[in-house]
Design an enzyme around this catalytic site. Structure first.
Site, PDB file in Angstrom:
ATOM      1  N   GLY A 242       0.113 -11.374  -2.750  1.00  0.00           N
ATOM      2  CA  GLY A 242      -1.415 -10.692  -2.665  1.00  0.00           C
ATOM      3  C   GLY A 242      -2.048 -11.466  -2.129  1.00  0.00           C
ATOM      4  O   GLY A 242      -3.664 -10.591  -1.747  1.00  0.00           O
ATOM      5  N   GLU A 278       5.631 -14.682  -3.596  1.00  0.00           N
ATOM      6  CA  GLU A 278       5.908 -13.888  -3.103  1.00  0.00           C
ATOM      7  C   GLU A 278       4.870 -13.285  -1.998  1.00  0.00           C
ATOM      8  O   GLU A 278       4.845 -12.551  -2.882  1.00  0.00           O
ATOM      9  CB  GLU A 278       6.525 -12.644  -4.189  1.00  0.00           C
ATOM     10  CG  GLU A 278       7.325 -13.235  -5.134  1.00  0.00           C
ATOM     11  CD  GLU A 278       7.495 -12.170  -6.427  1.00  0.00           C
ATOM     12  OE1 GLU A 278       6.991 -10.888  -6.225  1.00  0.00           O
ATOM     13  OE2 GLU A 278       8.115 -12.114  -7.537  1.00  0.00           O
ATOM     14  N   PRO A 279       4.506 -13.907  -1.210  1.00  0.00           N
ATOM     15  CA  PRO A 279       3.648 -13.138   0.084  1.00  0.00           C
ATOM     16  C   PRO A 279       4.568 -12.440   0.981  1.00  0.00           C
ATOM     17  O   PRO A 279       5.793 -12.718   1.109  1.00  0.00           O
ATOM     18  CB  PRO A 279       3.079 -14.820   0.665  1.00  0.00           C
ATOM     19  CG  PRO A 279       4.183 -15.539   0.341  1.00  0.00           C
ATOM     20  CD  PRO A 279       5.033 -15.623  -0.386  1.00  0.00           C
ATOM     21  N   GLY A 280       3.771 -11.176   0.829  1.00  0.00           N
ATOM     22  CA  GLY A 280       4.343 -10.615   2.149  1.00  0.00           C
ATOM     23  C   GLY A 280       3.375 -10.668   3.285  1.00  0.00           C
ATOM     24  O   GLY A 280       3.628 -11.036   3.727  1.00  0.00           O
ATOM     25  N   ARG A 281       1.788  -9.650   3.255  1.00  0.00           N
ATOM     26  CA  ARG A 281       1.030  -9.518   4.525  1.00  0.00           C
ATOM     27  C   ARG A 281       0.364 -11.165   4.456  1.00  0.00           C
ATOM     28  O   ARG A 281       0.550 -10.850   5.853  1.00  0.00           O
ATOM     29  CB  ARG A 281       0.340  -8.707   3.982  1.00  0.00           C
ATOM     30  CG  ARG A 281      -1.017  -8.317   4.559  1.00  0.00           C
ATOM     31  CD  ARG A 281      -1.866  -7.911   3.575  1.00  0.00           C
ATOM     32  NE  ARG A 281      -1.891  -7.377   2.352  1.00  0.00           N
ATOM     33  CZ  ARG A 281      -2.068  -5.593   2.044  1.00  0.00           C
ATOM     34  NH1 ARG A 281      -2.666  -5.156   3.378  1.00  0.00           N
ATOM     35  NH2 ARG A 281      -2.133  -5.169   1.303  1.00  0.00           N
ATOM     36  N   ARG A 317      -1.690   2.962   6.948  1.00  0.00           N
ATOM     37  CA  ARG A 317      -2.454   1.929   5.933  1.00  0.00           C
ATOM     38  C   ARG A 317      -3.856   2.727   6.112  1.00  0.00           C
ATOM     39  O   ARG A 317      -4.706   2.750   4.611  1.00  0.00           O
ATOM     40  CB  ARG A 317      -2.547   0.864   6.229  1.00  0.00           C
ATOM     41  CG  ARG A 317      -0.956  -0.059   6.196  1.00  0.00           C
ATOM     42  CD  ARG A 317      -1.853  -0.471   5.571  1.00  0.00           C
ATOM     43  NE  ARG A 317      -2.426  -1.780   4.761  1.00  0.00           N
ATOM     44  CZ  ARG A 317      -3.178  -2.072   4.847  1.00  0.00           C
ATOM     45  NH1 ARG A 317      -3.889  -2.408   5.700  1.00  0.00           N
ATOM     46  NH2 ARG A 317      -3.885  -2.516   3.943  1.00  0.00           N
ATOM     47  N   CYS A 346      -1.954  16.853  12.508  1.00  0.00           N
ATOM     48  CA  CYS A 346      -2.424  17.680  12.520  1.00  0.00           C
ATOM     49  C   CYS A 346      -3.047  17.814  10.684  1.00  0.00           C
ATOM     50  O   CYS A 346      -2.928  18.922   9.711  1.00  0.00           O
ATOM     51  CB  CYS A 346      -1.421  19.613  11.905  1.00  0.00           C
ATOM     52  SG  CYS A 346      -1.907  19.964  14.107  1.00  0.00           S
ATOM     53  N   GLU A 347      -3.769  17.309  10.276  1.00  0.00           N
ATOM     54  CA  GLU A 347      -4.768  16.866   9.153  1.00  0.00           C
ATOM     55  C   GLU A 347      -5.456  15.713   8.998  1.00  0.00           C
ATOM     56  O   GLU A 347      -5.539  15.090  10.007  1.00  0.00           O
ATOM     57  CB  GLU A 347      -3.237  15.686   8.158  1.00  0.00           C
ATOM     58  CG  GLU A 347      -2.058  16.154   7.721  1.00  0.00           C
ATOM     59  CD  GLU A 347      -1.678  15.966   6.164  1.00  0.00           C
ATOM     60  OE1 GLU A 347      -2.764  15.683   5.697  1.00  0.00           O
ATOM     61  OE2 GLU A 347      -0.781  16.057   6.070  1.00  0.00           O
ATOM     62  N   TYR A 375       3.251  -3.822   6.124  1.00  0.00           N
ATOM     63  CA  TYR A 375       3.153  -2.587   5.611  1.00  0.00           C
ATOM     64  C   TYR A 375       2.988  -1.179   6.944  1.00  0.00           C
ATOM     65  O   TYR A 375       2.041  -0.480   6.397  1.00  0.00           O
ATOM     66  CB  TYR A 375       2.290  -2.145   4.661  1.00  0.00           C
ATOM     67  CG  TYR A 375       2.518  -3.572   3.353  1.00  0.00           C
ATOM     68  CD1 TYR A 375       3.268  -3.581   2.995  1.00  0.00           C
ATOM     69  CD2 TYR A 375       1.423  -4.390   3.008  1.00  0.00           C
ATOM     70  CE1 TYR A 375       3.836  -4.051   1.967  1.00  0.00           C
ATOM     71  CE2 TYR A 375       2.068  -5.178   2.298  1.00  0.00           C
ATOM     72  CZ  TYR A 375       2.966  -5.282   1.198  1.00  0.00           C
ATOM     73  OH  TYR A 375       3.543  -6.177   0.624  1.00  0.00           O
TER      74      TYR A 375
HETATM   75  N1  LLP Z   1       5.582  -9.019  -5.018  1.00  0.00           N
HETATM   76  C1  LLP Z   1       5.403  -8.403  -5.902  1.00  0.00           C
HETATM   77  C2  LLP Z   1       6.110  -7.782  -6.936  1.00  0.00           C
HETATM   78  C3  LLP Z   1       4.987  -6.895  -4.798  1.00  0.00           C
HETATM   79  O1  LLP Z   1       4.896  -5.274  -5.979  1.00  0.00           O
HETATM   80  C4  LLP Z   1       4.363  -6.627  -3.585  1.00  0.00           C
HETATM   81  C5  LLP Z   1       3.354  -5.764  -2.919  1.00  0.00           C
HETATM   82  C6  LLP Z   1       4.351  -8.265  -3.433  1.00  0.00           C
HETATM   83  C7  LLP Z   1       5.074  -9.568  -3.854  1.00  0.00           C
HETATM   84  C8  LLP Z   1       3.560  -9.023  -1.775  1.00  0.00           C
HETATM   85  O2  LLP Z   1       2.067  -8.675  -1.850  1.00  0.00           O
HETATM   86  P1  LLP Z   1       1.247  -9.485  -1.098  1.00  0.00           P
HETATM   87  O3  LLP Z   1       1.872 -10.906  -0.594  1.00  0.00           O
HETATM   88  O4  LLP Z   1       2.190  -8.519   0.818  1.00  0.00           O
HETATM   89  O5  LLP Z   1       0.200  -8.961  -1.160  1.00  0.00           O
HETATM   90  N2  LLP Z   1       1.135  -0.571   0.934  1.00  0.00           N
HETATM   91  C9  LLP Z   1      -0.054  -1.515   0.307  1.00  0.00           C
HETATM   92  C10 LLP Z   1       0.486  -2.456  -0.164  1.00  0.00           C
HETATM   93  C11 LLP Z   1       1.625  -2.648  -1.318  1.00  0.00           C
HETATM   94  C12 LLP Z   1       1.714  -3.593  -2.045  1.00  0.00           C
HETATM   95  C13 LLP Z   1       3.057  -3.559  -2.894  1.00  0.00           C
HETATM   96  N3  LLP Z   1       3.742  -4.528  -3.691  1.00  0.00           N
HETATM   97  C14 LLP Z   1      -0.715  -1.617   1.514  1.00  0.00           C
HETATM   98  O6  LLP Z   1      -0.425  -1.329   2.763  1.00  0.00           O
HETATM   99  O7  LLP Z   1      -1.801  -2.542   1.296  1.00  0.00           O
END
Ligand code: LLP
Length: 420
Positions: A242, A278-281, A317, A346-347, A375
């Protein structure tokens, strides 16, 4: 910090000029920087080093960017994986991520997904309801196994981010309400197929303040104490992802990973659990750009329309979350202009930016959308019968296509229907 910079007037990804990639691969195309991903992985690992008991595990949220080559880089950088489907589980394993470094999240795990992940091995299922826990116990018993599990708590904390990426309030489908946690753990402890070992929380994405995270973690800390008092052995606390990333000048500046780590260290000081993240972004967001070419500039009433060859199908996004992406020319002239940047779909939602002051560009010029590594490609689709965008990985002065463009012919190819 990332590895996209102008050298001799041309935007480079590491040592590769982006116009070289555009020429070879065509546009639109996603371009990722290996060095940036590795750097972000190290920064995150460093920020949480020494937190909790044992080694903290940074389990990369695969959903942010599940490209096989990306996963391989992150596996080699020492990250585990947070997966939310058996598809992501398989991709993580194929990239070499060890089972004991994988956690399985998500509200809708099916019996088949549980069975395959359990047989393949994993560190923990993050269960999001009692109903799911019962199903998991049955699946495990059938295999003669015991499933390691933690419950995801919904702390009812507002993350202060876009409503569509908030996950920790009572109005969101995720987790079990904190108030129901004691009952859930009590029942789970009686189920033969479960080893109840953890607790987890994730309240949303692109957070730009530590306050909601801290509030959620405090709630988890209280529950750990209460659960232990009831005899539950809670050895793992998974604090989710997050943390937001910087999107550029004028945009909210998120806290640094170091500040996040310091807060975690303080809040969790007396938990005596292993910590998972659990970092993604944070890992991949600023490691990628979407490279696109200006098709034409059309006069507009208030500002000219800059029509590019990437659409909302390639980068959803802005359309989904009103997300801001910095836009830069690959060869900036030094002049600036105020324009509306749109795609060909076309939107009206196919709008990347309105009234954006940016590099002045003309038809045929290349531009990039920054912060597109997370994402981006994974949410892309072929709406309007547009090809699926290719992905390119750069590593120093070399680069490779790590997902081919899927052209319209293959998308449209259907065998004769087999009527039943
Ligand atoms: N853990 C869980 C259980 C999650 O649901 C998520 C993201 C993460 C970790 C990773 O979160 P992050 O560190 O990346 O913020 N598509 C959207 C973001 C959706 C996130 C969904 N869950 C966007 O493009 O902003």
């Amino acid at each position: 910090m990332d590895h996209f910079e102008h050298r001799a007037g041309v935007l480079h990804c590491e040592d590769v000029p982006l116009d070289r990639i555009a020429q070879a691969v065509g546009t639109p195309a996603y371009v990722y920087s290996t060095a940036t991903m590795v750097r972000h992985a190290r920064v995150m690992q460093g920020a949480v080093a020494g937190c909790g008991t044992g080694d903290p595990l940074v389990a990369y949220a695969v959903k942010a960017n599940p490209n096989a080559a990306v996963l391989k880089v992150l596996c080699e950088a020492g990250l585990g994986a947070d997966v939310v489907s058996i598809g992501e589980y398989r991709r993580a394993r194929a990239a070499g991520i060890a089972p004991e470094r994988i956690v399985f999240s998500g509200v809708g795990k099916t019996e088949a997904e549980m069975a395959e992940a359990l047989a393949g091995g994993l560190l923990q299922f993050n269960a999001e309801s009692m109903e799911e826990a019962r199903m998991l116990s049955a699946v495990a018993s059938e295999q003669g196994r015991v499933a390691p599990v933690g419950f995801r708590i919904n702390p009812d904390v507002s993350a202060g981010t876009h409503a569509k990426i908030t996950t920790g309030t009572a109005d969101n489908k995720f987790g079990i309400a904190a108030a129901g946690a004691m009952t859930a753990y009590a029942e789970a402890a009686t189920l033969p197929g479960l080893k109840v070992q953890g607790i987890t929380v994730h309240i949303g994405s692109q957070l730009v303040s530590l306050d909601p995270l801290q509030a959620a973690f405090r709630r988890v800390g209280e529950l750990i104490g209460a659960l232990r008092a009831q005899g539950h052995d809670i050895g793992i606390a998974d604090l989710g992802g997050g943390l937001g990333v910087p999107h550029g000048p004028g945009q909210p500046e998120p806290p640094s990973p170091e500040a996040y780590g310091a807060m975690v260290r303080q809040v969790t000081a007396d938990w005596h659990t292993r910590l998972l993240f659990e970092p993604g972004r944070l890992i991949v967001g600023n490691a990628g750009v979407l490279l696109t070419r200006v098709v034409r500039v059309k006069p507009g009433v208030r500002a000219p329309w800059l029509i590019v060859d990437a659409g909302m199908n390639d980068l959803m996004r802005p359309a989904l979350y009103d997300a801001y992406h910095r836009i830069e020319a690959v060869r900036p002239s030094g002049k600036r202009a105020t324009v509306n940047v749109v795609g060909p779909v076309c939107e009206s939602g196919d709008t990347f930016a309105m009234d954006r002051e940016m590099d002045d560009v003309a038809a045929g010029d290349l531009i990039v959308f920054r912060t597109a590594g997370a994402y981006g490609a994974t949410l892309a689709n072929s709406y309007n019968s547009r090809p699926l965008t290719p992905e390119v990985l750069v590593d120093g002065d070399r680069w490779a296509v790590v997902r081919q463009r899927i052209d319209v012919d293959s998308l449209a190819a259907v065998a004769e229907p087999e009527w039943r």
